[in-house]
Scaffold this motif. Structure first.
Motif, short mmCIF file in Angstrom:
data_model
loop_
_atom_site.label_atom_id
_atom_site.label_comp_id
_atom_site.label_asym_id
_atom_site.label_seq_id
_atom_site.Cartn_x
_atom_site.Cartn_y
_atom_site.Cartn_z
N GLN A 149 -34.36 -14.15 127.75
CA GLN A 149 -34.25 -15.43 127.15
C GLN A 149 -32.83 -15.93 126.82
O GLN A 149 -32.59 -16.93 126.42
CB GLN A 149 -34.99 -15.45 125.86
CG GLN A 149 -36.55 -14.87 125.98
CD GLN A 149 -37.16 -15.92 127.17
OE1 GLN A 149 -36.94 -17.20 127.08
NE2 GLN A 149 -37.58 -15.20 128.12
N LEU A 153 -31.50 -19.48 125.72
CA LEU A 153 -30.63 -19.68 124.44
C LEU A 153 -29.36 -20.22 124.74
O LEU A 153 -28.57 -20.76 123.73
CB LEU A 153 -30.80 -18.20 124.10
CG LEU A 153 -30.43 -17.82 122.27
CD1 LEU A 153 -31.52 -18.64 121.67
CD2 LEU A 153 -29.99 -16.71 121.89
N THR A 182 -27.14 -26.50 123.02
CA THR A 182 -28.31 -25.64 123.09
C THR A 182 -27.85 -24.16 122.29
O THR A 182 -29.09 -23.73 121.80
CB THR A 182 -28.36 -24.98 124.58
OG1 THR A 182 -28.54 -26.21 125.54
CG2 THR A 182 -29.44 -24.17 124.98
N GLY A 186 -30.54 -22.76 119.53
CA GLY A 186 -31.18 -21.63 119.52
C GLY A 186 -30.88 -20.62 118.57
O GLY A 186 -31.70 -20.06 117.95
N ALA A 352 -34.78 -23.80 124.11
CA ALA A 352 -33.94 -23.00 123.39
C ALA A 352 -34.67 -22.50 122.23
O ALA A 352 -34.73 -21.35 121.80
CB ALA A 352 -32.49 -23.66 122.88
N ALA A 356 -36.04 -18.59 121.36
CA ALA A 356 -35.69 -18.04 119.93
C ALA A 356 -37.10 -17.65 119.31
O ALA A 356 -37.06 -16.34 118.83
CB ALA A 356 -35.49 -19.26 119.07
#
Length: 550
Positions: A149, A153, A182, A186, A352, A356
């Motif tokens: 991810q 993120l 971003t 995030g 994002a 998270a």
């Protein structure tokens, strides 16, 4: 009779207003939690976010009717989503029509495997996945999920394939290209999720993140500043479709389908048993396979990728007051209403935020305490966990769990090939025979060796027994009698019976008589078929070591 195959019949007969009140509250809370999670896990699986909602409708209803757990919350989960991505991305580009087609076929295959295992009562097979393997695999997979991810993120392009080291290296090299807005969204989302989970657990943190970040993007036009958003989410229910099948695609997907079927069931039944124990009812493992299998089969015809029971949502479902499977049905109805009327609300949701949600959700799967515990209690089990962990982390998901399974089976074979054995002595005050290494004061007898074997005897360990006896005889050359304590021997194969027969005859030639005490009934049945009663009846009928010694 019907309730045997459809457990919901039992709780529906006794359903009342108090049950509905608890189920309604739990169903609504889990739905609020599942909407952002489902979209995030679909993205993790390489699928359009809306498919996470599709997977949270029909499969939930099917499981609620057929599963044996009343509180298990079924739906998309991080582990299975990662396995879907890992298996299907080798065959098609993530997000493509072909990728989606393979994902639906995978759901069908997983369902068929699980249902077949349930109908043929093969739930016991998952017992061959040791806890150490599952723990090591889960911890490594959680790290892989979290690192996967980083792209969402940080707002940078990272390779979708490759091992963890390659991904981390690429992320460090591209740090200068991170997208500040971003990253802010995030990191802010992660902080909100952690704070709400710790200090305000009754309010679903994912919902707060979805609302807050969507508003931030909308108010400050962040989508025009380069923040990636979910965009248009198709409204309406998924249409009935038949997953496209071919022998090539089925054979290519079979390894990952087997992995998902086993791992998904393990994850599901583990949490189901915990919740059932608290409520005082039993989980039927084979019925769980039936419920999950049917849910995946039917779901595959309604654009759903593989689902299973999740830890966090099940805990929330139970804590929110879920009494029966009706809570899961209510959750599914809420998702259906969302698909029909509210999908446009997710247009400004930043990717994002979904990244998270995934990162915080999988953090709890990293189990350092279990690794420390296993190394402390049984070092070889700790090494099984470690081997599985590093194999998964540094190679691939499928290779990792396969390596763990093979390693654990090798350990099992090694243990049975080199069983625990002990020379026994007599503790006069207690009136029992014990290992003379642990009880040096135990009395031994002149010219006699009393020897206990703590394992079933078969072709792989009979030579070990022979070697141990030879070493003892070398130390005690005056021995003319050996008493074998068979109290822990519950089985023998034909090879072991024949080898031991030859050994007894060989020792007879040397003037050493072998006697057997505490032989169990099943073992007696086997040696009787081998003709031992004609040869050694007076040597194998002793009911105790004491009787044999006297």
């Amino acid at each position: 009779m019907l309730s045997k195959y459809v457990p919901s019949v039992d709780w529906l007969k006794r359903y009342n207003g108090m049950d509905f009140k608890g189920d309604l509250i739990a169903g609504l809370i889990v739905a609020i939690m599942l909407i952002p999670q489902g979209m995030a896990y679909a993205m993790l699986a390489g699928l359009p976010p809306v498919m996470g909602l599709y997977a949270s409708t029909i499969p939930l209803i099917i499981y609620a009717l057929l599963g044996s757990s009343r509180q298990l919350a079924v739906g998309p989960v991080a582990m299975v989503s990662l396995l879907v991505y890992s298996g299907v991305s080798t065959l098609a580009e993530p997000g493509s029509d072909q990728f989606i087609s393979y994902a639906l076929l995978l759901a069908l295959m997983v369902g068929v495997i699980q249902l077949a295992m349930g109908l043929f009562k093969l739930g016991f097979l998952v017992n061959f996945l040791s806890h150490a393997v599952i723990s090591g695999f889960t911890s490594a997979a959680a790290i892989i999920i979290a690192l996967s991810q980083l792209s969402g993120l940080l707002g940078i392009e990272l390779p979708s394939k490759g091992n963890v080291l390659e991904l981390l290296t690429e992320a460090v090299v591209n740090l200068n290209a991170v997208h500040i807005q971003t990253v802010a969204l995030g990191i802010g989302s992660i902080i909100i999720l952690i704070l709400f989970k710790k200090y305000v657990p009754k309010i679903p943190g994912p919902l707060v993140v979805v609302v807050a970040t969507s508003l931030a993007v909308y108010l400050f036009n962040l989508e025009n500043e380069g923040v990636a958003i979910v965009g248009d989410v198709p409204s309406g229910l998924p249409s009935l479709t038949l997953p496209s099948m071919s022998w090539d695609s089925i054979s290519a997907l079979l390894p990952i389908a087997l992995t998902i079927a086993f791992v998904g069931f393990m994850e599901s039944v583990a949490v189901a048993k915990k919740l059932a124990a608290k409520e005082g009812y039993k989980i039927n493992s084979n019925q769980e396979l039936n419920g999950l299998g049917a849910a995946n089969i039917v779901g595959s015809f309604f654009s759903a990728f593989p689902v299973t029971g999740g830890f966090s949502r099940s805990a929330v479902n139970y804590q929110s007051g879920a009494r029966t499977g009706m809570a899961t049905i209510i959750t599914a109805v809420m998702i259906i209403l969302t698909l029909l009327f509210f999908t446009e609300w997710f247009y400004y949701l930043p990717q994002a935020a979904l990244a998270a949600i995934i990162i915080v959700a999988v953090y709890g799967l990293i189990d350092v305490k279990e690794a420390v515990h296993l190394f402390k209690v049984k070092r070889i089990d700790g090494w099984t966990l470690a081997v599985t962990f590093f194999a998964t982390l540094l190679t691939s998901i499928e290779t990792g769990i396969l390596t763990g399974i093979v390693f654990s089976l090798v350990v099992f074979i090694w243990r049975s090939a080199y069983p625990h054995v002990a020379e026994l002595g007599y503790l006069e005050q207690e009136g029992v025979y014990r290992n003379i290494e642990r009880f040096p004061e135990a009395k031994t007898f002149p010219n006699t060796i009393i020897f206990r074997i703590d394992e079933a005897l078969y072709f792989a360990n009979i030579a070990f027994l022979e070697n141990k006896l030879e070493k003892l005889l070398d130390k005690k050359p005056d021995t003319n009698r050996i008493i074998l304590d068979f109290s822990a021997v519950n089985d023998m194969d034909a090879v072991a019976i024949d080898e031991l027969d030859e050994l007894i005859q060989e020792y007879d030639d040397y003037g050493v008589e072998v006697n057997i005490a505490n032989m169990k009934g099943p073992v007696k049945d086997l040696v009787k078929k081998a003709g031992w009663y004609d040869k050694y009846e007076d040597r194998i009928q002793y009911l105790s070591i004491n009787q044999c010694v006297k």
